[in-house]
Structures are given as structure tokens and as C-alpha cells.
Scaffold this active site. Sequence first.
Site, PDB file in Angstrom:
ATOM      1  CG  HIS A   4      35.037  43.995  37.975  1.00 23.26           C
ATOM      2  ND1 HIS A   4      35.269  44.010  36.626  1.00 23.26           N
ATOM      3  CD2 HIS A   4      35.865  44.914  38.517  1.00 23.26           C
ATOM      4  CE1 HIS A   4      36.191  44.918  36.358  1.00 23.26           C
ATOM      5  NE2 HIS A   4      36.564  45.479  37.488  1.00 23.26           N
ATOM      6  N   GLY A  19      39.129  44.925  43.029  1.00 18.95           N
ATOM      7  CA  GLY A  19      39.334  46.340  43.310  1.00 18.95           C
ATOM      8  C   GLY A  19      38.726  47.159  42.197  1.00 18.95           C
ATOM      9  N   GLY A  22      40.810  50.025  36.723  1.00 19.43           N
ATOM     10  CA  GLY A  22      41.973  50.867  36.495  1.00 19.43           C
ATOM     11  C   GLY A  22      43.025  50.821  37.590  1.00 19.43           C
ATOM     12  CB  VAL A  23      43.082  49.453  41.014  1.00 15.75           C
ATOM     13  CG1 VAL A  23      42.898  47.957  41.017  1.00 15.75           C
ATOM     14  CG2 VAL A  23      43.789  49.911  42.257  1.00 15.75           C
ATOM     15  N   GLY A  24      44.972  48.287  38.325  1.00 11.30           N
ATOM     16  CA  GLY A  24      46.143  47.529  37.903  1.00 11.30           C
ATOM     17  C   GLY A  24      46.036  46.021  38.048  1.00 11.30           C
ATOM     18  CE  LYS A  25      40.219  44.592  39.008  1.00 11.23           C
ATOM     19  NZ  LYS A  25      40.062  46.041  38.898  1.00 11.23           N
ATOM     20  CB  SER A  26      44.265  43.498  33.530  1.00  9.62           C
ATOM     21  OG  SER A  26      42.891  43.215  33.702  1.00  9.62           O
ATOM     22  CG  ASP A  43      36.570  42.617  32.810  1.00  8.77           C
ATOM     23  OD1 ASP A  43      36.781  43.512  33.650  1.00  8.77           O
ATOM     24  OD2 ASP A  43      35.612  42.636  32.027  1.00  8.77           O
ATOM     25  CD  GLU A  67      40.741  46.291  28.730  1.00 12.52           C
ATOM     26  OE1 GLU A  67      41.144  47.429  28.449  1.00 12.52           O
ATOM     27  OE2 GLU A  67      40.004  46.038  29.698  1.00 12.52           O
ATOM     28  NE  ARG A 106      54.394  49.568  58.459  1.00  6.30           N
ATOM     29  CZ  ARG A 106      55.120  50.631  58.713  1.00  6.30           C
ATOM     30  NH1 ARG A 106      54.557  51.811  58.733  1.00  6.30           N
ATOM     31  NH2 ARG A 106      56.409  50.527  58.933  1.00  6.30           N
TER      32      ARG A 106
END
Length: 169
Positions: A4, A19, A22-26, A43, A67, A106
Site C-alpha cells: 500500500h 504511510g 490520508g497522509v498525502g502520498k497521492s 495506492d 485518486e 536533523r
Amino acid sequence: MRVHGVLVEIAGSGVLLVGPSGVGKSECALELVARGERLVADDAVELEREGDQLVGRAVPAIAGHNEIRGLGILSVAELYGADALAEEACLGLVCRVEPVVEEPDRTGLDRGHEEWLGVAVPRVVLPSQPGASLATIVDAAARDALWRRVGPSAAERFAARTLRPVRQP
């Protein structure tokens, strides 16, 4: 192996974004495509070991699509042209995108690797922060990973220059 995540090709190297949903991959992949990089899979990514490397491809049923919440299913080729897609990419970096990262790296000295199908792949853990351009950060991480393959990283060179003992007169 099916994963995934989202696979994009940046500067000729495959970058796997993984991840939580809804974390922003797409969305990150779409922004990278808009900048001229290529989408391999959104996806669901099929990974296959070929020799000492991993090759990723899209699941045929959803190949060429992206998507985006609020927009739905998009055809990348219709929006950005056929050159915005790649059939496959050799995996060069895994970007773990996390909503909260307790102690983000860092310095860039201890990024580590992940093992997938017996192949060690360089990894970075990136915080998904509101307002941050995840695509810019992923792009920089991918390009830095390419440089790390040919010699000491910028972080290693910086540490060597700044952490060496100071000569006393």
C-alpha cells in the site's frame, strides 16, 4: 509483493511513498507529476525482485490513475500526457510519511534502510506537516539518495568539516 503506497520516478529512480491513509502520498505524487516527474503506481504497488534490485509496477486494474480526495479518480495521461507515466521503476528510496515524527532526523547521517524481499533499500522518515511542500522534500530526498550512491553525502561532508578538531596556535 503488493504494497500500500505510491511509486513515483524522480530523476530516473523509483521512490516509494508509504504511510497511513490520508497522509498525502497521492497528493504528493500528483504535485511531482505536475513538475515533470512520472507516476508508476498509486495506492497499490507490485514489487518484484529482479537480481539485486526491486522493480515496482502498478496493479493493472488501476494503472495510470491517481485518486485525490475531493477530486476522485484522475487519469494522469489525460491530464499531463502519456510521458507523465512510467510502466515500472527500480526502487531507489523509501519515504515513510508519518503524521507525527517524535525525533526527526536533523543531520541526515543516520537514515537507515528497509529490507524488502531481501533487498536493502535506503529510507527516510518524513513528517507530514500542514503547509509544508511534501513534494519538494521528497524530490530533494530522492536526488540526495542518488548522490549518496556515488560518494559521501552532504551531511557526511558537512560533519567532517565542522566536527574536526580545531588547531591550537
